[in-house]
Design a protein around this motif. Structure first.
Motif, PDB file in Angstrom:
ATOM      1  N   ARG A  95      25.163  96.739 -40.138  1.00  0.00           N
ATOM      2  CA  ARG A  95      24.128  95.824 -39.885  1.00  0.00           C
ATOM      3  C   ARG A  95      22.757  96.727 -40.729  1.00  0.00           C
ATOM      4  NH1 ARG A  95      24.298  95.478 -33.525  1.00  0.00           N
ATOM      5  NH2 ARG A  95      25.045  97.571 -33.816  1.00  0.00           N
ATOM      6  N   PHE A  96      23.147  97.911 -40.664  1.00  0.00           N
ATOM      7  CA  PHE A  96      21.681  98.669 -41.253  1.00  0.00           C
ATOM      8  C   PHE A  96      21.415  98.279 -42.775  1.00  0.00           C
ATOM      9  CE2 PHE A  96      22.734 101.563 -38.087  1.00  0.00           C
ATOM     10  CZ  PHE A  96      21.569 101.883 -37.631  1.00  0.00           C
ATOM     11  N   PHE A  97      22.534  97.968 -43.365  1.00  0.00           N
ATOM     12  CA  PHE A  97      22.226  97.503 -44.765  1.00  0.00           C
ATOM     13  C   PHE A  97      21.834  95.978 -45.063  1.00  0.00           C
ATOM     14  CE2 PHE A  97      23.538  96.990 -49.473  1.00  0.00           C
ATOM     15  CZ  PHE A  97      22.841  98.279 -49.952  1.00  0.00           C
ATOM     16  N   LYS A  98      22.461  95.277 -43.893  1.00  0.00           N
ATOM     17  CA  LYS A  98      21.884  93.977 -44.077  1.00  0.00           C
ATOM     18  C   LYS A  98      20.523  93.761 -43.635  1.00  0.00           C
ATOM     19  CE  LYS A  98      26.329  92.028 -42.825  1.00  0.00           C
ATOM     20  NZ  LYS A  98      27.170  91.385 -41.564  1.00  0.00           N
ATOM     21  N   MET A  99      19.981  94.728 -42.718  1.00  0.00           N
ATOM     22  CA  MET A  99      18.678  94.598 -42.511  1.00  0.00           C
ATOM     23  C   MET A  99      17.542  95.159 -43.497  1.00  0.00           C
ATOM     24  SD  MET A  99      18.218  96.053 -38.404  1.00  0.00           S
ATOM     25  CE  MET A  99      19.373  97.294 -38.556  1.00  0.00           C
ATOM     26  N   LYS A 100      18.266  96.170 -44.366  1.00  0.00           N
ATOM     27  CA  LYS A 100      17.358  96.497 -45.586  1.00  0.00           C
ATOM     28  C   LYS A 100      16.610  95.504 -46.514  1.00  0.00           C
ATOM     29  CE  LYS A 100      19.519  96.647 -49.026  1.00  0.00           C
ATOM     30  NZ  LYS A 100      19.722  95.313 -50.277  1.00  0.00           N
ATOM     31  N   THR A 101      17.406  94.144 -46.348  1.00  0.00           N
ATOM     32  CA  THR A 101      16.555  93.284 -47.443  1.00  0.00           C
ATOM     33  C   THR A 101      15.603  92.584 -46.533  1.00  0.00           C
ATOM     34  OG1 THR A 101      18.933  92.647 -48.403  1.00  0.00           O
ATOM     35  CG2 THR A 101      17.072  91.033 -48.569  1.00  0.00           C
ATOM     36  N   SER A 102      15.426  92.319 -45.475  1.00  0.00           N
ATOM     37  CA  SER A 102      14.402  92.204 -44.619  1.00  0.00           C
ATOM     38  C   SER A 102      13.276  93.024 -44.608  1.00  0.00           C
ATOM     39  CB  SER A 102      14.760  91.784 -43.271  1.00  0.00           C
ATOM     40  OG  SER A 102      15.898  90.882 -43.026  1.00  0.00           O
ATOM     41  N   ILE A 103      13.704  94.323 -44.667  1.00  0.00           N
ATOM     42  CA  ILE A 103      12.481  95.406 -44.501  1.00  0.00           C
ATOM     43  C   ILE A 103      11.803  95.509 -45.900  1.00  0.00           C
ATOM     44  CG2 ILE A 103      11.940  97.965 -44.362  1.00  0.00           C
ATOM     45  CD1 ILE A 103      14.257  97.810 -42.023  1.00  0.00           C
ATOM     46  N   VAL A 104      12.608  95.442 -46.959  1.00  0.00           N
ATOM     47  CA  VAL A 104      12.050  95.544 -48.434  1.00  0.00           C
ATOM     48  C   VAL A 104      11.129  94.343 -48.569  1.00  0.00           C
ATOM     49  CG1 VAL A 104      12.710  95.129 -50.926  1.00  0.00           C
ATOM     50  CG2 VAL A 104      13.794  96.789 -49.361  1.00  0.00           C
ATOM     51  N   TYR A 105      11.533  92.803 -48.467  1.00  0.00           N
ATOM     52  CA  TYR A 105      10.710  91.782 -48.476  1.00  0.00           C
ATOM     53  C   TYR A 105       9.597  91.925 -47.479  1.00  0.00           C
ATOM     54  CZ  TYR A 105      14.282  89.634 -51.228  1.00  0.00           C
ATOM     55  OH  TYR A 105      15.203  88.957 -52.427  1.00  0.00           O
ATOM     56  N   GLY A 106       9.879  92.373 -46.291  1.00  0.00           N
ATOM     57  CA  GLY A 106       8.655  92.450 -45.424  1.00  0.00           C
ATOM     58  C   GLY A 106       7.628  93.419 -45.630  1.00  0.00           C
ATOM     59  N   MET A 107       8.051  94.754 -46.375  1.00  0.00           N
ATOM     60  CA  MET A 107       7.257  95.572 -46.911  1.00  0.00           C
ATOM     61  C   MET A 107       6.267  95.113 -48.395  1.00  0.00           C
ATOM     62  SD  MET A 107       6.966  98.400 -45.031  1.00  0.00           S
ATOM     63  CE  MET A 107       6.247  99.530 -46.365  1.00  0.00           C
ATOM     64  N   PHE A 108       6.690  94.269 -48.952  1.00  0.00           N
ATOM     65  CA  PHE A 108       6.286  93.869 -50.091  1.00  0.00           C
ATOM     66  C   PHE A 108       5.171  92.741 -49.568  1.00  0.00           C
ATOM     67  CE2 PHE A 108       9.928  94.365 -52.949  1.00  0.00           C
ATOM     68  CZ  PHE A 108       9.546  95.568 -53.264  1.00  0.00           C
ATOM     69  N   ALA A 109       5.580  91.877 -48.528  1.00  0.00           N
ATOM     70  CA  ALA A 109       4.706  90.980 -47.924  1.00  0.00           C
ATOM     71  C   ALA A 109       3.440  91.710 -47.073  1.00  0.00           C
ATOM     72  CB  ALA A 109       5.279  90.225 -46.867  1.00  0.00           C
ATOM     73  N   LEU A 110       3.865  92.886 -46.348  1.00  0.00           N
ATOM     74  CA  LEU A 110       2.901  93.661 -45.784  1.00  0.00           C
ATOM     75  C   LEU A 110       1.773  94.115 -46.668  1.00  0.00           C
ATOM     76  CD1 LEU A 110       1.605  94.823 -43.328  1.00  0.00           C
ATOM     77  CD2 LEU A 110       3.299  96.757 -43.551  1.00  0.00           C
ATOM     78  N   LEU A 111       2.293  94.747 -47.975  1.00  0.00           N
ATOM     79  CA  LEU A 111       1.536  95.627 -48.741  1.00  0.00           C
ATOM     80  C   LEU A 111       0.561  94.435 -49.542  1.00  0.00           C
ATOM     81  CD1 LEU A 111       4.192  98.012 -50.525  1.00  0.00           C
ATOM     82  CD2 LEU A 111       2.087  98.584 -48.909  1.00  0.00           C
ATOM     83  N   LEU A 112       1.077  93.450 -50.087  1.00  0.00           N
ATOM     84  CA  LEU A 112       0.149  92.381 -50.435  1.00  0.00           C
ATOM     85  C   LEU A 112      -1.104  91.926 -49.636  1.00  0.00           C
ATOM     86  CD1 LEU A 112       2.776  90.366 -52.548  1.00  0.00           C
ATOM     87  CD2 LEU A 112       1.205  91.954 -53.292  1.00  0.00           C
ATOM     88  N   GLY A 113      -0.587  91.701 -48.208  1.00  0.00           N
ATOM     89  CA  GLY A 113      -1.149  91.275 -47.199  1.00  0.00           C
ATOM     90  C   GLY A 113      -2.377  92.225 -46.999  1.00  0.00           C
TER      91      GLY A 113
END
Length: 208
Positions: A95-113
């Motif tokens: 599950r940790f590796f599966k969550m990684k994708t969500s966190i990466v995309y989420g961080m990109f969205a957060l930084l742009l936001g």
């Protein structure tokens, strides 16, 4: 920047896209197997993850040596893959590796936001030299890409929590990247009117 070098675009694509594809193929090969290491039993998914991490790092090292640079996005993504790959192996929990994708995309969205809240396009800061565009165009693209990354993060959470590992693997390896490429293609096509031609750039430099 002055040390950056151009390389064969096909080789560049192989180095960037090859590791995820190899990861996918290895997983398909060993997904039904289990392996005992150090007295602990690991699934094929976790073993494939352990193989993928060094392959990805080697590909990045070769790409860096050939081009003389690595983008901040590449470095951040590599860090997240290594970090969550290590957690996956340490806790023996995919599950940790599966969550990684969500966190990466989420961080990109957060930084742009964060940049948008400051009235800035941090996307322009990264890409302006490679694709000259008016500030308004960059702001539009940044807003849309911020929403796209947020949507991908949410989509990944839904997929890995509600669907099989095989389905997640296929969507994460092919579906999300293809969706992002198509999205960017459509955006760049829609924002053609904001692109700055070379002649316009030269005139601006002369006026300055």
């Amino acid at each position: 920047m002055s040390n950056a070098r151009d390389i064969n675009p096909i080789l560049k694509q192989v180095l960037e896209l090859g590791p995820p594809l190899v990861f996918f193929l290895i997983y398909l090969r060993i997904r039904d197997n289990t392996y005992v290491m150090g007295g602990t039993e690991y699934s094929g998914f976790i073993v494939a993850t352990l193989v993928f991490v060094p392959i990805m790092l080697i590909a990045m090292a070769v790409l860096s040596a050939l081009t003389g640079k690595l983008s901040r996005m590449q470095v951040f993504t590599a860090f997240m893959i290594v970090f969550f790959g290590a957690l996956t192996a340490w806790f023996n929990d995919e599950r940790f590796f599966k969550m990684k994708t969500s966190i990466v995309y989420g961080m990109f969205a957060l930084l742009l936001g964060i940049g948008l809240l400051r009235g800035q396009s941090w996307l322009a800061f990264v890409l302006k030299d490679t694709m000259p565009m008016e500030d308004e165009g960059w702001m539009i693209l940044t807003r849309r890409l911020c929403l796209m990354f947020a949507g991908l993060a949410v989509a990944n959470e839904i997929v890995w929590r509600t669907m099989s590992t095989d389905t997640w693997f296929k969507i994460e390896t092919f579906g999300f990247p293809i969706a992002l490429v198509v999205f960017l293609f459509l955006q760049f096509s829609a924002l053609q009117g904001y692109l700055i031609e070379e002649d316009e750039e030269d005139e601006e430099d002369e006026d300055a």
